[in-house]
Design an enzyme around this catalytic site. Structure first.
Site, PDB file in Angstrom:
ATOM      1  CB  ALA A   1      -0.687  -0.028   1.150  1.00  0.00           C
TER       2      ALA A   1
ATOM      3  N   GLY B   1       0.633  -5.275   0.808  1.00  0.00           N
ATOM      4  CA  GLY B   1      -0.366  -5.101  -0.180  1.00  0.00           C
ATOM      5  C   GLY B   1      -0.123  -5.819  -1.434  1.00  0.00           C
TER       6      GLY B   1
ATOM      7  CD  GLU C   1      -2.656  -7.897   2.570  1.00  0.00           C
ATOM      8  OE1 GLU C   1      -2.367  -6.738   2.304  1.00  0.00           O
ATOM      9  OE2 GLU C   1      -3.453  -8.172   3.295  1.00  0.00           O
TER      10      GLU C   1
ATOM     11  CD  GLU D   1       1.447  -6.091   5.349  1.00  0.00           C
ATOM     12  OE1 GLU D   1       2.216  -7.075   5.579  1.00  0.00           O
ATOM     13  OE2 GLU D   1       0.618  -6.105   4.234  1.00  0.00           O
TER      14      GLU D   1
END
Ligand code: T1G
Length: 702
Positions: free
Chosen positions: A64, A103, A106, A126
């Site tokens: 992200a 992310g 993911e 993370e």
């Protein structure tokens, strides 16, 4: 018109969605919106039977967009985009190169299949931001690799290489480092022909675990995480993946992710993420500042530090000439390097041939003439000015013009060392931390004459040897150790005031420090700090100042190396054990000094030691020996075991509130005197104005 970050082409009936968002393809709002759009187009386009998701530039999505954190959320969220991928009626393949992180991984897990080049790495880091994978990672990863492997990966936050990811089921195919896009299109076609269907990870069965697994796992990590919240929440998410369906597990992940995102621990760790990248951003230095390439290194001194520095360079394929005038020491230095590499081979981190290749890089000598063509010479001899000046006279006489002459001194005056040469502008401090081949911190000490080119070159060299190089000024102890003296001073005074060594250490390790000050002293050697104090001429006029450490050193109790120091150690053990002899010594000294011993609460122990750091850090800032407060945070987190989830001493002060810190420092001054607790003007002024240390403009350059 800026190019769109997300584009789509169709080839061989496969839609290729390419993302191009330099430098690391972070999943910014523009990228998410572009992905949502192009996915819809690809699904609707009859010319495409499958979809490949690939990134341009140097890496697949690195996660992200961290710069968006703390700002209002903007749809589509990453979760929305991943749900769209997951639900796609057309086969989706993630094509991975570089580092698919957070992310990014993911996103790959939401695809139906994953192909990667052999040099790729994947991870969910993370937790290193005080977060947890918040886009389904805690639910999909366990379904692919099992609960325990998923927990290990998410709690460590460490990436794994493509081979390991293929073995554990994250990746479906790994190819040689060649045309990834073509391989991915071909792979999609192969899957279509096989008619394997859409393998949605979200629909794989929940992982199974034995009774009590999560309680045992939590107990195991609790000892290590000490107050760090994210790991426990990751455990709760994986438990949800085992006990609930995907949708409910996703809800629970969302709740716990939000709790992490709102936490001060995550704010602190996100601060450090940017702070560690800001250390190289100094006034007067930019991409155009000339830098001298470092392709060969000389190390003078083959003791613990010299050998460690040599190995740090060899580990990044830099040829090293290690010099020592003592043949025995030189042989021992080489042997210690061989032993350190052998340990890496035993642990499977190095192959024997890699070890041999590294040893090929090392040349040993007793002749300074061997330094005549080297780009950088690093001195790591005894902490005695006369010896260092002799070494620098020799380096000045033998090293080529333009060579950088560095000292690894931890306490001596870099300017005085530079004066031993005719080229002080080429002299700099490169203060490594022991063990030098492991510790990431490097203090780059700027002498009065050190040129900006040598500073810039030193910053580049630090990155080259995988260190975090922080530029500091040439005061006694520079930044890290100067603050460490204040921290340890308070722990020494607390001994006399009534707190046992193990009580002090426990209070600080419970608070998050990696080790307590008494255990650190025994590890580093009380003789080492004793010798430094003996050479100082500016010690405070205070009979209590490091009194216990001095008495122990004078009694030959150096610490682990002598089997006893502040603590005692069983033969062959490094476990610190309380020593009644030391307790008696402390009590006798308290009585002799007329100090009324008392039980000291853990909170006070923490405040006395940590606020001493903050006070010294403020003084360093206002005196101009550090460029910015975040540099001080980076030093203490990477060199002294300050807990990352508290962001460093300066950010911690901001988070506590400078007005509160200032009031407490004034109380300490009123109780313990202004010799140590006179509040710095900077702290007073920021407390009164409501400012923060993080925003303090700091010095132009130390
Ligand atoms: N977002 C925004 N900027 C980033 C970024 C990111 N994720 N990663 C790197 N940058 C910037 C960085 O600040 C620097 O900027 C430049 O890119 C080069 O970085 C929902 C919530 C990828 C291994 O934690 O580990 O996904 O200083 O100097 O040494 O579950 O960057 O040039 O202006 O580090 O080659 C999870 C973080 C996010 C990965 C490359 N992902 N990045 O290392 O370059 S949270 C991460 C890295 C998340 C999801 C959760 C490294 C790298 P500038 P760099 P590098």
């Amino acid at each position: 018109m800026p190019s769109l970050p997300v584009t789509m082409t169709i080839t061989s009936r496969v839609a290729i969605i390419t993302v191009d968002n330099p430098p690391v393809n972070a999943l910014s709002h523009a990228v998410r919106a572009g992905l949502a759009k192009q996915l819809s187009v690809a699904v609707a386009d009859d010319a495409a039977d499958a979809i490949v998701l690939i990134c341009a530039g140097r890496t697949f999505f690195a996660g992200a967009d961290i710069t968006e954190f703390g700002k209002p959320a903007r749809d589509p969220s990453l979760r929305d985009v991943l749900a769209q991928i997951d639900a796609s009626p057309k086969l989706t393949v993630a094509a991975i190169h570089g580092t698919a992180l957070g992310g990014g991984l993911e996103t790959a897990l939401a695809c139906h299949h994953r192909i990667a080049v052999a040099s790729a790495k994947v991870g969910l880091p993370e937790s290193q931001l005080g977060l947890l994978p918040g886009a389904g990672g805690t639910q999909r990863l366990p379904r692919l690799v099992g609960a325990e492997a998923a927990l290990d990966m998410m709690i460590s936050g460490n990436p794994i290489n493509a081979g390991a990811a293929l073995d554990n089921g994250i990746l479906d195919r790994v190819i040689a480092d060649d045309d990834l896009q073509a391989a991915a299109v071909s792979y999609a076609g192969e899957l279509l022909r096989q008619g394997t269907g859409l393998r949605r990870v979200s629909q794989l069965p929940s992982p199974e675990v034995g009774d009590g697994f999560f309680d045992e796992y939590s107990a195991k990590i609790k000892r290590r995480t000490r107050g760090f919240e994210a790991p426990e929440r990751i455990v709760a998410c994986v438990r949800a993946a085992c006990e609930h369906d995907f949708a409910r597990g996703l809800e629970i992940e969302g709740e716990l992710f939000a709790a992490c995102m709102a936490s001060t621990q995550s704010a602190a760790m996100r601060h450090l993420f940017f702070a560690e990248r800001a250390v190289a951003k100094l006034p007067g230095i930019d991409r155009n500042t000339p830098r001298r390439p470092i392709e060969t290194v000389g190390v003078v001194g083959s003791g613990t530090m010299g050998a460690g520095i040599a190995l740090a360079c060899m580990n990044v394929n830099l040829p090293v000439v290690m010099l020592d005038t003592d043949a025995g020491a030189l042989a021992r230095g080489r042997a210690s390097i061989e032993k350190l590499l052998a340990v890496q081979v035993d642990k499977g981190r190095l192959t024997a041939s890699m070890r041999d290749a590294r040893m090929e890089l090392l040349t040993t000598t007793d002749d300074y003439g061997a330094f005549s063509e080297l780009d950088l010479a690093i001195e790591a001899v005894f902490e005695t000015m006369a010896i260092k000046q002799t070494v620098f006279r020799a380096l000045d006489a033998h090293c080529k013009p333009g060579a950088i002459l560095a000292t690894n001194t931890s306490t001596l005056d870099v300017d005085l060392i530079a004066k031993a040469t005719a080229r002080p502008e080429d002299v700099v401090g490169l203060h490594f931390f022991s063990p030098a081949h492991v510790m990431r911190l490097l203090e780059i000490v700027r002498g009065r004459a050190t040129s900006i080119e040598v500073i810039a070159s030193s910053l580049s060299f630090g990155k080259q040897v995988n260190k975090i190089g922080v530029v500091v000024g040439n005061c006694f102890g520079f930044v890290g150790n100067r603050m460490f003296y204040g921290y340890t001073r308070e722990s020494q005074l607390l001994l006399l005031e009534g707190a046992a060594p193990e009580i002090i250490d426990q209070a600080l390790t419970d608070w998050g420090m990696a080790m307590g000050p008494n255990a650190v002293g025994d590890l580093a050697g009380l003789d080492v700090s004793y010798k430094v104090r003996q050479e100082r001429t500016d010690l405070p006029d205070d009979p209590r100042y490091f009194l216990i450490a001095t008495l122990l050193a004078e009694a030959g109790r150096y610490g682990q190396k002598t089997g006893k120091g502040t603590y005692r150690y069983e033969a062959g053990s490094r476990t610190p054990l309380p020593d009644p002899e030391v307790q008696a010594l402390i009590a006798a000294e308290s009585a002799r000094l007329g100090i009324q011993r008392r039980t000291i609460p853990a909170d006070e122990i923490v405040e006395r030691c940590i606020y001493a750091l903050i006070v010294e850090g403020c003084r360093i800032l206002e005196e101009g020996f550090a460029v910015k407060a975040s540099d001080i945070d980076v030093i203490w987190v990477n060199g002294y075991g300050f807990p990352r989830y508290r962001g460093g001493p300066m950010l911690y002060a901001d988070l506590v509130g400078l007005d509160k810190v200032y009031r407490r420092v004034c109380e300490f001054r009123d109780i313990h005197g202004e010799q140590y607790w006179q509040p710095p003007a900077l702290l007073r002024d920021l407390a009164r104005s409501g400012g923060s240390l993080a925003a303090y403009p700091g010095a132009t350059t130390p």
